[in-house]
Design an enzyme around this catalytic site. Sequence first.
Site, PDB file in Angstrom:
ATOM      1  N   ASP A   1       3.957  98.457  18.511  1.00 52.50           N
ATOM      2  CA  ASP A   1       5.167  98.104  19.069  1.00 52.50           C
ATOM      3  C   ASP A   1       5.118  97.171  20.262  1.00 52.50           C
ATOM      4  OD1 ASP A   1       7.623  97.925  20.272  1.00 52.50           O
ATOM      5  OD2 ASP A   1       8.150  99.961  20.503  1.00 52.50           O
ATOM      6  N   LYS A  22      14.131  89.586  23.588  1.00 51.71           N
ATOM      7  CA  LYS A  22      13.641  89.941  24.840  1.00 51.71           C
ATOM      8  C   LYS A  22      12.741  88.880  25.394  1.00 51.71           C
ATOM      9  CE  LYS A  22      13.269  95.091  23.751  1.00 51.71           C
ATOM     10  NZ  LYS A  22      14.328  95.434  24.707  1.00 51.71           N
ATOM     11  N   CYS A  30      15.763 105.067  26.405  1.00 59.70           N
ATOM     12  CA  CYS A  30      15.234 105.426  24.865  1.00 59.70           C
ATOM     13  C   CYS A  30      14.174 105.861  24.634  1.00 59.70           C
ATOM     14  CB  CYS A  30      15.401 104.123  23.986  1.00 59.70           C
ATOM     15  SG  CYS A  30      17.049 103.497  23.716  1.00 59.70           S
ATOM     16  N   GLN A  78       7.876  94.824  24.035  1.00 60.57           N
ATOM     17  CA  GLN A  78       7.652  94.679  25.472  1.00 60.57           C
ATOM     18  C   GLN A  78       6.596  93.759  25.731  1.00 60.57           C
ATOM     19  OE1 GLN A  78      10.030  95.387  27.773  1.00 60.57           O
ATOM     20  NE2 GLN A  78      11.170  96.921  26.474  1.00 60.57           N
TER      21      GLN A  78
END
Length: 416
Positions: free
Chosen positions: A209, A235, A374, A212
């Site tokens: 993932d 993002k 989250c 970020q």
Amino acid sequence: MTHANMHPASALDVQKIRGDFPILKREVHPGVPLIYLDSAASAQRPHAVIDAISDYYRLHHANIHRAVHTLAEEATAMYEAGRAKVAVFIGANPQEIVFTKNATEAINLVAQSWARVNLAAGDMILLSEMEHHSNLVPWQILAQAKDVRLEFVPLTDSGELDFEQYERLLARGPKLVAMTQMSNVLGTIVPIADVIRSAHNAGAVVLVDAAQSVPHLPVDVRALDADFIAFSAHKMCGPTGIGALYGKIDILRNMPPFLGGGDMIRKVDWRSFEPNDLPYTFEAGTPAIAEAVGWGCAIDYLNGIGLPAIHQHEQALAAYAMDQLMEIPGVKVLGPAAEKRGGVVAFTTEGIHPHDVAQILDSYGIAVRAGHHCAMPLHTKLGLSATTRASFYLYTTFAEIDALAAGVRKARAMFA
């Protein structure tokens, strides 16, 4: 104490960069300028991206891959140019880039396609305790449907991955390791290359993932040797509504389609179909064409500045913010030292709910996030219902950190 007139040097010309972002010029209350410290939730967009999307809609819009007229050919070329830029940005080839709505859908694609075919009852999926719900709930859904087991790598007291425990869990033979490269709460940058190497040595497939991380630091899929990587445009100064799944081409070729409909097919008859080539096998229906164009422009913009300089700037901001906040009585900053994190600083303020802190900060024009971000299980582990989170990007200034600290001090005074 680091005073406002003694700001650290930045790797970026931040004032020049800020001129590219029209939203940073607005006031959020009369006479109160915006201080945007919520980039981990969604970054802002520069003029170039806004203009590219507007230009597409004004001059080039048509559906793609389905017609030979001029507009359709232009739109198709612009859409695929966006894909090519995404691919180059992470060191992939365009066939390995599947456009999705966001990183969440990309992870769900892997869960509902690759995992449903390749995992059986009793198989283990290994996650970490710092995962976002987007890299947790899809696996919980799969576990309910397939009776697979979920196990979690614990964190150290400093908020880093416990690598010794990770190696012990790998010895139990997980089929999949799904892990964030950077925590959206703690800011922790996971040594993902080491995670992947150890997982492959244990025979596991790896999904990263990277929602970020890809916007903030260089990510090279070939160097990492990841099997899957999920990330989003919004993002990284791009539009909402589009993300991507990178997958190794040999793995993608052996995955069944996730959604059915137009453009993901080569041939259809009444009772069967033949899927299209990669990556279109997984792109059913009219895609986010303007968003792909905008994403490509955002990548051009970030490349013009340079990811290493952006990352260096954010780490300097994080170090400065931690120093300023930790000097405030009753404030506790979560996560590791600044050199082991990205531009995310989550904190608690004794005696004040994070939502109250965020609301007070908003009255001074400071946009932060309050809640569980989250990541409810992580907050439960930490014994917290919520935190206040400030997050930074290439347009964030040290003066804005000063304003954040001053705002938190005012909140403390109000609740004293």
